[in-house]
Design a protein around this motif. Structure first.
Motif, PDB file in Angstrom:
ATOM      1  N   GLY A 193       0.733  -1.236  -0.013  1.00 22.07           N
ATOM      2  CA  GLY A 193      -0.052  -0.118  -0.052  1.00 22.07           C
ATOM      3  C   GLY A 193       0.813   1.202   0.128  1.00 22.07           C
ATOM      4  O   GLY A 193       0.588   2.253  -0.751  1.00 22.07           O
ATOM      5  N   HIS A 194       1.798   1.263   0.791  1.00 25.59           N
ATOM      6  CA  HIS A 194       2.780   2.446   0.890  1.00 25.59           C
ATOM      7  C   HIS A 194       3.745   2.578  -0.649  1.00 25.59           C
ATOM      8  O   HIS A 194       3.581   3.642  -0.879  1.00 25.59           O
ATOM      9  CB  HIS A 194       3.769   2.452   2.134  1.00 25.59           C
ATOM     10  CG  HIS A 194       4.885   3.414   1.918  1.00 25.59           C
ATOM     11  ND1 HIS A 194       4.517   4.509   2.912  1.00 25.59           N
ATOM     12  CD2 HIS A 194       5.984   3.518   1.670  1.00 25.59           C
ATOM     13  CE1 HIS A 194       5.544   5.245   2.911  1.00 25.59           C
ATOM     14  NE2 HIS A 194       6.530   4.888   2.009  1.00 25.59           N
ATOM     15  N   VAL A 195       4.015   1.480  -0.982  1.00 27.27           N
ATOM     16  CA  VAL A 195       4.764   1.555  -2.195  1.00 27.27           C
ATOM     17  C   VAL A 195       4.039   2.166  -3.401  1.00 27.27           C
ATOM     18  O   VAL A 195       4.463   3.076  -4.163  1.00 27.27           O
ATOM     19  CB  VAL A 195       5.463   0.321  -2.530  1.00 27.27           C
ATOM     20  CG1 VAL A 195       5.910   0.436  -4.179  1.00 27.27           C
ATOM     21  CG2 VAL A 195       6.365  -0.219  -1.652  1.00 27.27           C
ATOM     22  N   PHE A 196       2.578   1.722  -3.522  1.00 21.88           N
ATOM     23  CA  PHE A 196       1.816   2.040  -4.446  1.00 21.88           C
ATOM     24  C   PHE A 196       1.349   3.625  -4.147  1.00 21.88           C
ATOM     25  O   PHE A 196       1.261   4.439  -4.993  1.00 21.88           O
ATOM     26  CB  PHE A 196       0.388   1.251  -4.500  1.00 21.88           C
ATOM     27  CG  PHE A 196      -0.625   1.673  -5.505  1.00 21.88           C
ATOM     28  CD1 PHE A 196      -0.489   1.381  -6.818  1.00 21.88           C
ATOM     29  CD2 PHE A 196      -1.667   2.369  -5.032  1.00 21.88           C
ATOM     30  CE1 PHE A 196      -1.510   1.778  -7.750  1.00 21.88           C
ATOM     31  CE2 PHE A 196      -2.702   2.640  -6.006  1.00 21.88           C
ATOM     32  CZ  PHE A 196      -2.527   2.424  -7.426  1.00 21.88           C
ATOM     33  N   HIS A 197       0.627   3.787  -2.932  1.00 20.87           N
ATOM     34  CA  HIS A 197       0.244   5.178  -2.899  1.00 20.87           C
ATOM     35  C   HIS A 197       0.968   6.433  -2.635  1.00 20.87           C
ATOM     36  O   HIS A 197       0.998   7.434  -2.944  1.00 20.87           O
ATOM     37  CB  HIS A 197      -0.942   5.165  -1.511  1.00 20.87           C
ATOM     38  CG  HIS A 197      -2.245   4.544  -1.813  1.00 20.87           C
ATOM     39  ND1 HIS A 197      -3.042   5.028  -2.802  1.00 20.87           N
ATOM     40  CD2 HIS A 197      -2.747   3.474  -1.271  1.00 20.87           C
ATOM     41  CE1 HIS A 197      -4.079   4.226  -2.764  1.00 20.87           C
ATOM     42  NE2 HIS A 197      -3.972   3.331  -1.883  1.00 20.87           N
ATOM     43  N   VAL A 198       2.150   5.974  -1.935  1.00 23.08           N
ATOM     44  CA  VAL A 198       3.039   7.131  -1.662  1.00 23.08           C
ATOM     45  C   VAL A 198       4.181   7.157  -2.380  1.00 23.08           C
ATOM     46  O   VAL A 198       4.648   8.281  -2.906  1.00 23.08           O
ATOM     47  CB  VAL A 198       3.859   6.940   0.103  1.00 23.08           C
ATOM     48  CG1 VAL A 198       4.685   8.087   0.255  1.00 23.08           C
ATOM     49  CG2 VAL A 198       2.454   6.955   0.843  1.00 23.08           C
ATOM     50  N   GLU A 199       4.876   6.020  -2.648  1.00 22.23           N
ATOM     51  CA  GLU A 199       6.044   5.888  -3.587  1.00 22.23           C
ATOM     52  C   GLU A 199       5.760   5.836  -5.063  1.00 22.23           C
ATOM     53  O   GLU A 199       6.532   6.163  -5.933  1.00 22.23           O
ATOM     54  CB  GLU A 199       7.107   4.748  -3.451  1.00 22.23           C
ATOM     55  CG  GLU A 199       7.592   4.693  -1.823  1.00 22.23           C
ATOM     56  CD  GLU A 199       8.455   3.301  -1.680  1.00 22.23           C
ATOM     57  OE1 GLU A 199       8.907   2.925  -2.454  1.00 22.23           O
ATOM     58  OE2 GLU A 199       8.592   3.318  -0.481  1.00 22.23           O
ATOM     59  N   LYS A 200       4.605   5.641  -5.164  1.00 21.00           N
ATOM     60  CA  LYS A 200       4.094   5.338  -6.707  1.00 21.00           C
ATOM     61  C   LYS A 200       5.157   4.636  -7.640  1.00 21.00           C
ATOM     62  O   LYS A 200       5.195   5.018  -8.853  1.00 21.00           O
ATOM     63  CB  LYS A 200       3.775   6.671  -7.190  1.00 21.00           C
ATOM     64  CG  LYS A 200       2.571   7.497  -6.217  1.00 21.00           C
ATOM     65  CD  LYS A 200       2.104   8.694  -7.094  1.00 21.00           C
ATOM     66  CE  LYS A 200       1.426   9.579  -5.770  1.00 21.00           C
ATOM     67  NZ  LYS A 200       0.355   8.828  -5.334  1.00 21.00           N
TER      68      LYS A 200
END
Length: 237
Positions: A193-200
């Motif tokens: 989730g963090h890699v997708f939403h924040v790090e994109k």
């Protein structure tokens, strides 16, 4: 017996899911309340619903699919390959493209799908998201009216249980004890989730997802007492 199944008739898959919204406060008030009610048993009094929102991706009602990877064996004489492809980005497109793969190439009675803990997670999650997105469910995912022996699904975790319903065995643990190179890279499921939403960084998620698909195929090969795949046999398309 799994030895009787032709490997080229199996579609191996894995999905990566994330919370539908990046942050809890982006949900409307009713959805926040419904999420709170849905998760109250898991949270108990340890976390608020907002603090627990990073886990929303495990529920189809509050999460979405951002990557679906699939793999299948091909044989030409003595030459064996395992071809892996991924659908990622927009969820509707992911689901449509996966449906086309199923309907056009894996729709015959002999075709089955295989994943790890897929009967509990991947298969129902995909079907539920198709309903939510108003898409037709492919016959291979639609279990209504089917008898247990008619369901075209294999689950490596279920195969490992041998009738034992007391425990969960992770894919990472199973590959370790079976002497299979670990499928995991620099992230785990809790970080998607963090890699997708924040790090994109969708490419990082795709790599992670594809490694799991290869690992599931390796587990099944080991259960069949067959030679494991080597790097040169795995083709990413």
């Amino acid at each position: 017996m799994i030895e009787r199944i032709r490997l080229e008739n199996i579609l191996f898959l894995d999905i990566e899911t994330v919370p539908e919204q990046e942050r809890f406060e982006l949900l409307d008030a009713e959805t926040r309340e419904l999420y709170s009610l849905k998760t109250q048993y898991q949270r108990k009094d340890d976390f608020t619903a907002e603090e627990f929102y990073d886990r929303a991706g495990i529920w189809a009602e509050f999460g979405k699919i951002v990557c679906l990877s699939a793999g299948y064996f091909t044989f030409k004489g003595d030459i064996r390959h395992f071809r892996v492809t991924s659908f990622f980005g927009d969820e509707v497109k992911i689901l449509k493209d996966f449906s086309n793969l199923l309907n056009n190439h894996f729709s015959q009675p002999q075709h089955i799908m295989c994943g790890h803990n897929a009967k509990e997670f991947d298969f129902p999650f995909i079907a539920r998201r198709m309903i939510i997105n108003q898409l037709a469910i492919p016959p291979k995912l639609n279990l209504f009216g089917k008898k247990p022996w008619e369901v075209p699904h294999l689950d490596t975790m279920e195969l490992w249980k041998f009738g034992d319903f007391k425990s969960f065995t992770s894919l990472k643990l199973l590959t370790k004890i079976l002497g299979i190179p670990s499928p995991k890279g620099d992230i785990d499921g809790s970080q998607v989730g963090h890699v997708f939403h924040v790090e994109k960084d969708i490419d990082r998620i795709v790599t992670y997802c594809e490694k799991d698909v290869v690992a599931v195929a390796q587990v099944l090969l080991r259960m069949r007492r067959e030679e494991l795949l080597i790097d040169d046999e795995v083709i990413h398309v």
